[in-house]
Scaffold this active site. Structure first.
Site, PDB file in Angstrom:
ATOM      1  N   ASP A 162       0.814  -1.063  -0.141  1.00 28.01           N
ATOM      2  CA  ASP A 162      -0.014   0.126   0.103  1.00 28.01           C
ATOM      3  C   ASP A 162       0.820   1.122  -0.099  1.00 28.01           C
ATOM      4  O   ASP A 162       0.475   2.093   1.079  1.00 28.01           O
ATOM      5  CB  ASP A 162      -0.949   0.044   1.217  1.00 28.01           C
ATOM      6  CG  ASP A 162      -1.899   1.004   1.402  1.00 28.01           C
ATOM      7  OD1 ASP A 162      -2.271   1.581   0.323  1.00 28.01           O
ATOM      8  OD2 ASP A 162      -2.146   1.569   2.451  1.00 28.01           O
ATOM      9  N   ASN A 417       6.768  -7.676   6.532  1.00 30.97           N
ATOM     10  CA  ASN A 417       5.686  -6.923   6.948  1.00 30.97           C
ATOM     11  C   ASN A 417       4.351  -7.751   6.362  1.00 30.97           C
ATOM     12  O   ASN A 417       4.256  -7.874   5.216  1.00 30.97           O
ATOM     13  CB  ASN A 417       5.605  -5.401   6.633  1.00 30.97           C
ATOM     14  CG  ASN A 417       4.331  -4.873   7.101  1.00 30.97           C
ATOM     15  OD1 ASN A 417       3.956  -4.754   8.056  1.00 30.97           O
ATOM     16  ND2 ASN A 417       3.375  -4.687   5.896  1.00 30.97           N
ATOM     17  N   GLU A 418       3.646  -8.308   7.519  1.00 31.54           N
ATOM     18  CA  GLU A 418       2.378  -8.802   6.802  1.00 31.54           C
ATOM     19  C   GLU A 418       2.369  -9.903   5.886  1.00 31.54           C
ATOM     20  O   GLU A 418       1.744 -10.102   5.040  1.00 31.54           O
ATOM     21  CB  GLU A 418       1.302  -7.658   6.370  1.00 31.54           C
ATOM     22  CG  GLU A 418       0.944  -6.933   7.762  1.00 31.54           C
ATOM     23  CD  GLU A 418      -0.314  -5.761   7.253  1.00 31.54           C
ATOM     24  OE1 GLU A 418      -0.668  -5.829   6.279  1.00 31.54           O
ATOM     25  OE2 GLU A 418      -0.701  -5.546   8.446  1.00 31.54           O
ATOM     26  N   TYR A 473      -6.503  -3.336  12.803  1.00 35.56           N
ATOM     27  CA  TYR A 473      -7.311  -2.062  12.307  1.00 35.56           C
ATOM     28  C   TYR A 473      -9.018  -2.298  12.936  1.00 35.56           C
ATOM     29  O   TYR A 473      -9.800  -2.108  12.300  1.00 35.56           O
ATOM     30  CB  TYR A 473      -7.236  -2.006  10.917  1.00 35.56           C
ATOM     31  CG  TYR A 473      -5.852  -1.346  10.422  1.00 35.56           C
ATOM     32  CD1 TYR A 473      -5.694  -0.139  10.524  1.00 35.56           C
ATOM     33  CD2 TYR A 473      -4.796  -2.318  10.255  1.00 35.56           C
ATOM     34  CE1 TYR A 473      -4.493   0.320  10.221  1.00 35.56           C
ATOM     35  CE2 TYR A 473      -3.717  -1.711   9.869  1.00 35.56           C
ATOM     36  CZ  TYR A 473      -3.397  -0.449   9.730  1.00 35.56           C
ATOM     37  OH  TYR A 473      -2.296  -0.023   9.363  1.00 35.56           O
ATOM     38  N   GLU A 508       1.036  -1.441  14.188  1.00 36.63           N
ATOM     39  CA  GLU A 508       0.127  -0.334  13.098  1.00 36.63           C
ATOM     40  C   GLU A 508      -1.237  -0.351  13.641  1.00 36.63           C
ATOM     41  O   GLU A 508      -1.635  -1.465  14.230  1.00 36.63           O
ATOM     42  CB  GLU A 508      -0.008  -1.146  11.831  1.00 36.63           C
ATOM     43  CG  GLU A 508       1.176  -0.687  10.817  1.00 36.63           C
ATOM     44  CD  GLU A 508       1.085  -1.179   9.276  1.00 36.63           C
ATOM     45  OE1 GLU A 508      -0.105  -1.399   8.975  1.00 36.63           O
ATOM     46  OE2 GLU A 508       2.061  -1.606   8.962  1.00 36.63           O
ATOM     47  N   TRP A 553      -0.019   4.072  12.718  1.00 41.46           N
ATOM     48  CA  TRP A 553      -0.108   3.822  11.316  1.00 41.46           C
ATOM     49  C   TRP A 553      -0.843   5.217  10.705  1.00 41.46           C
ATOM     50  O   TRP A 553      -2.026   5.351  10.961  1.00 41.46           O
ATOM     51  CB  TRP A 553      -0.434   2.753  10.652  1.00 41.46           C
ATOM     52  CG  TRP A 553      -0.474   2.727   9.271  1.00 41.46           C
ATOM     53  CD1 TRP A 553      -1.125   2.734   8.193  1.00 41.46           C
ATOM     54  CD2 TRP A 553       1.214   2.501   8.571  1.00 41.46           C
ATOM     55  NE1 TRP A 553      -0.264   2.667   6.985  1.00 41.46           N
ATOM     56  CE2 TRP A 553       0.991   2.380   7.275  1.00 41.46           C
ATOM     57  CE3 TRP A 553       2.274   1.985   9.113  1.00 41.46           C
ATOM     58  CZ2 TRP A 553       2.067   2.313   6.484  1.00 41.46           C
ATOM     59  CZ3 TRP A 553       3.586   1.822   8.537  1.00 41.46           C
ATOM     60  CH2 TRP A 553       2.981   1.747   7.134  1.00 41.46           C
TER      61      TRP A 553
HETATM   62  C1  GCB Z   1      -1.364  -2.585   6.617  1.00 42.48           C
HETATM   63  C2  GCB Z   1       0.050  -2.394   5.859  1.00 42.48           C
HETATM   64  C3  GCB Z   1       0.252  -0.779   5.494  1.00 42.48           C
HETATM   65  C4  GCB Z   1      -0.839  -0.177   4.913  1.00 42.48           C
HETATM   66  C5  GCB Z   1      -1.870  -0.398   6.092  1.00 42.48           C
HETATM   67  C6  GCB Z   1      -3.122   0.334   5.581  1.00 42.48           C
HETATM   68  O1  GCB Z   1      -1.472  -3.287   7.502  1.00 42.48           O
HETATM   69  O2  GCB Z   1       0.964  -2.858   6.801  1.00 42.48           O
HETATM   70  O3  GCB Z   1       1.545  -0.873   4.474  1.00 42.48           O
HETATM   71  O4  GCB Z   1      -0.541   1.190   4.504  1.00 42.48           O
HETATM   72  O5  GCB Z   1      -2.440  -1.338   6.755  1.00 42.48           O
HETATM   73  O6  GCB Z   1      -3.467   1.568   5.844  1.00 42.48           O
HETATM   74  O7  GCB Z   1      -4.096  -0.286   5.143  1.00 42.48           O
END
Ligand code: GCB
Length: 606
Positions: A162, A417-418, A473, A508, A553
């Site tokens: 992203d 990452n992820e 999230y 994040e 994040w």
């Molecule tokens: C994530 C990613 C990051 C993205 C973020 C998002 O999990 O690690 O690179 O930018 O989510 O904002 O969706």
């Protein structure tokens, strides 16, 4: 690979400036030998910079394939008899480089340096032509991965991460000179005994000398005032520092180790290595720096800004660190790739703690392929991310640790990452990579960042990770807007992770927020929602002892590829892309420093 330096025995010439530049979408330039003369039909292009946003032209912005860069430079005449090296701090994502007509090096990977000894190809006092073809294509064997597809208007790059696929020569390029016998590597490991007041620092060093001359090494350790506090003879050894001033979060105290190659009384080479005396340890659920529990506050960042894209820029570096200080952040993660050397040097000096990450981002077909309209694919398979990809990944880990091992600011390696982490295939892929990172650096913990799609109980990589790093999230991508339900779900999952008896860093958590968008009911995308979302997360973190860090994040809004759920990029920044604080920045500042601005929350000013 040591960085170029100006010392008593070394000199460097920066090649930053405006180079000639030409796109080559069909890859014709190799056969047509564009390196063999002045680059025809070239346009000016700054180095360092991403090329994408320099020209207001979608063909440049979304270019897929080769991009040629050329410059000429005069080799300083004083370099006669020296070893002369051409060095790129990075070229994204791969490059081939020529000096005049001769190819001198190739490099895969967009975020680590590469160099070639060009002594035999140049004459001090003469001018040389330097040509680099940089290629920005991502495939399943690159880091990060991607797919190039044929579209109605030519080739199109798709990727699973992203952030915008900025490319070009993002960091400085140097010609530099060293003596022909020279220090080619230094490794420093530090420790200490005793408590404040009577602390004895220990600095183990290992110096590698290359070349045919004297191999005799002498080292001097100077404190921040320039006083020599310890000396040693021999290529490796341990120095003792009485009453050592430790490097600590918020106190970037640095010693300087001078490694000298000597021949009797004559100085052959001198290289300067900064040293921060500190220890890092994971014990149970604690993350200890200098034996003291450390709680990470801060952000996942990006190298991203208007016009320059991913290019390093000292003004932005210093400004960002000032903002970190203002907001009370003690740390950040180099999401999602190794940053410019200058960033770690500055973090060392400022006492900012760094989680250093490889560019292994997007190794997860589940996260993005649906959103990108791509067919469902296995992440790890012979046709997708496979053994060859793992070798590229292993090399990226080697280059990261070789480049960054001596920075006191770096306390933890993040090898991905992820990634998809719930399958046996991912376990097979990653187990040797964890082993490699641990073998290359026995002094720092190693981890990876876990994705929501692999919640507690399903992750097959957590057992290899010294620290649990979670991107979550709740309230944004799931339970959207419903912070009460999100809080319950989040706490329940986190309690599961806490049972593993490892420290947990939330690497994040965030909500897209359009600066200036407000509502009385804290609706998603508003500044009120971002604040409420962060508050909810903080309640959850504060209720779980194993949580030893929170990194929001993102530090700032950043550019992404075009998607229906991105509005001119990702808007999860606490700051806008041009570094203006959103309301959430004030909230974080209050939480992390106890301070609030006069202009904000007037009732509880300092
Ligand atoms: C994530 C990613 C990051 C993205 C973020 C998002 O999990 O690690 O690179 O930018 O989510 O904002 O969706």
């Amino acid at each position: 690979m040591l960085r170029p330096q100006d010392t008593a025995t070394r000199e460097r010439r920066s090649l930053t400036g405006i180079w000639d530049f030409r796109l080559d979408g069909t890859g014709a330039g190799h056969d047509a030998r564009w390196f063999a003369g002045p680059l025809a039909d070239a346009r000016p292009m700054p180095v360092p910079a991403s090329f994408n946003d320099i020209v207001p032209d979608v063909e440049v912005k979304n270019h897929v394939g080769d991009a040629w860069y050329q410059t000429s430079a005069r080799v300083p005449r004083g370099w006669a008899g020296e070893r002369i090296v051409l060095r790129f701090d990075s070229a994204t994502h791969r490059a081939v480089v020529w000096i005049n007509d001769t190819e001198v090096m190739r490099h895969e990977g967009g975020y680590t340096p590469f160099e070639a000894d060009v002594t035999d190809l140049v004459t001090p006092g003469d001018e040389v032509r330097i040509t680099a073809v940089v290629n920005n294509e991502l495939n399943f064997q690159s880091l990060p991965p991607g797919v190039v597809q044929e579209g109605p208007r030519g080739r199109k790059q798709t990727y699973f991460h992203d952030f915008f696929n900025y490319a070009g020569i993002h960091r400085p390029v140097y010609l530099y000179a060293t003596p022909t016998t020279y220090v080619s590597d230094i490794t420093v490991v530090t420790d200490f005994d005793g408590a404040a007041g009577a602390r004895t620092g220990k600095v183990s060093y290992d110096v590698v000398v290359s070349g045919d001359g004297s191999q005799d090494v002498r080292v001097l350790l100077r404190d921040a005032d320039g006083e020599v506090v310890a000396t040693g003879d021999g290529a490796s050894g341990e120095l003792t520092v009485q009453d050592a001033h430790l490097w600590a979060p918020g106190d970037g105290y640095l010693y300087e180790l001078e490694a000298q190659v000597v021949d009797g009384d004559a100085l052959v080479d001198s290289y300067l290595q900064t040293v921060g005396i500190r220890t890092v340890e994971v014990r149970g659920t604690q993350f200890l720096i200098n034996g003291e529990p450390f709680y990470f506050t801060g952000f996942g960042k990006h190298e991203d800004q208007a016009v320059r894209g991913k290019a390093h820029d000292d003004a932005m570096l210093v400004h960002d660190f000032e903002l970190l200080d203002w907001i009370g952040a003690n740390s950040f993660r180099t999401s999602h790739y190794p940053y410019a050397d200058e960033v770690y040097d500055y973090a060392d000096r400022q006492g900012i703690v760094v989680i250093d990450e490889t560019s292994a981002v997007g190794q997860n077909m589940g996260v993005m392929s649906g959103m990108m309209g791509m067919p469902a694919m296995e992440t790890f398979s012979p046709e997708t991310i496979n053994d060859d990809s793992r070798e590229v990944h292993a090399q990226a880990i080697r280059e990261l640790i070789a480049r960054d091992k001596n920075h006191p600011s770096i306390v933890l390696w993040s090898i991905a990452n992820e990634p998809e982490s719930a399958s046996d295939a991912s376990r097979e892929y990653f187990e040797p990579l964890f082993a490699l990172a641990k073998e290359l650096d026995t002094t720092r913990p190693v981890g990876f960042v876990n994705v929501m799609l692999s919640p507690f109980g399903t992750c097959k990589l957590a057992e290899f990770s010294d620290v649990i790093m979670l991107n979550r999230y709740y309230g944004w991508y799931v339970d959207t807007g419903d912070l009460e339900v999100a809080e319950e779900h989040w706490r329940a999952e986190l309690q599961g992770w806490a049972s593993l008896d490892k420290p947990i860093i939330i690497t994040e958590y965030g909500a897209d927020t359009v600066a200036g968008l407000h509502s009385t009911t804290a609706d998603p995308w508003t500044e009120e929602f971002q604040s409420a979302y962060l508050d909810m997360n903080h309640r959850v973190f504060d209720s779980i002892d194993a949580v030893v860090g929170e990194q929001v994040w993102n530090f700032a809004d950043f550019q992404t590829s075009q998607m229906v759920f991105r509005v001119d990029g990702n808007k999860k920044g606490a700051f806008t892309r041009d570094r203006r604080p959103k309301a959430a920045a004030h909230l974080l500042r209050k939480r992390w420093t106890g301070k609030s601005d006069p202009s904000w929350a007037g009732s509880d000013r300092d």
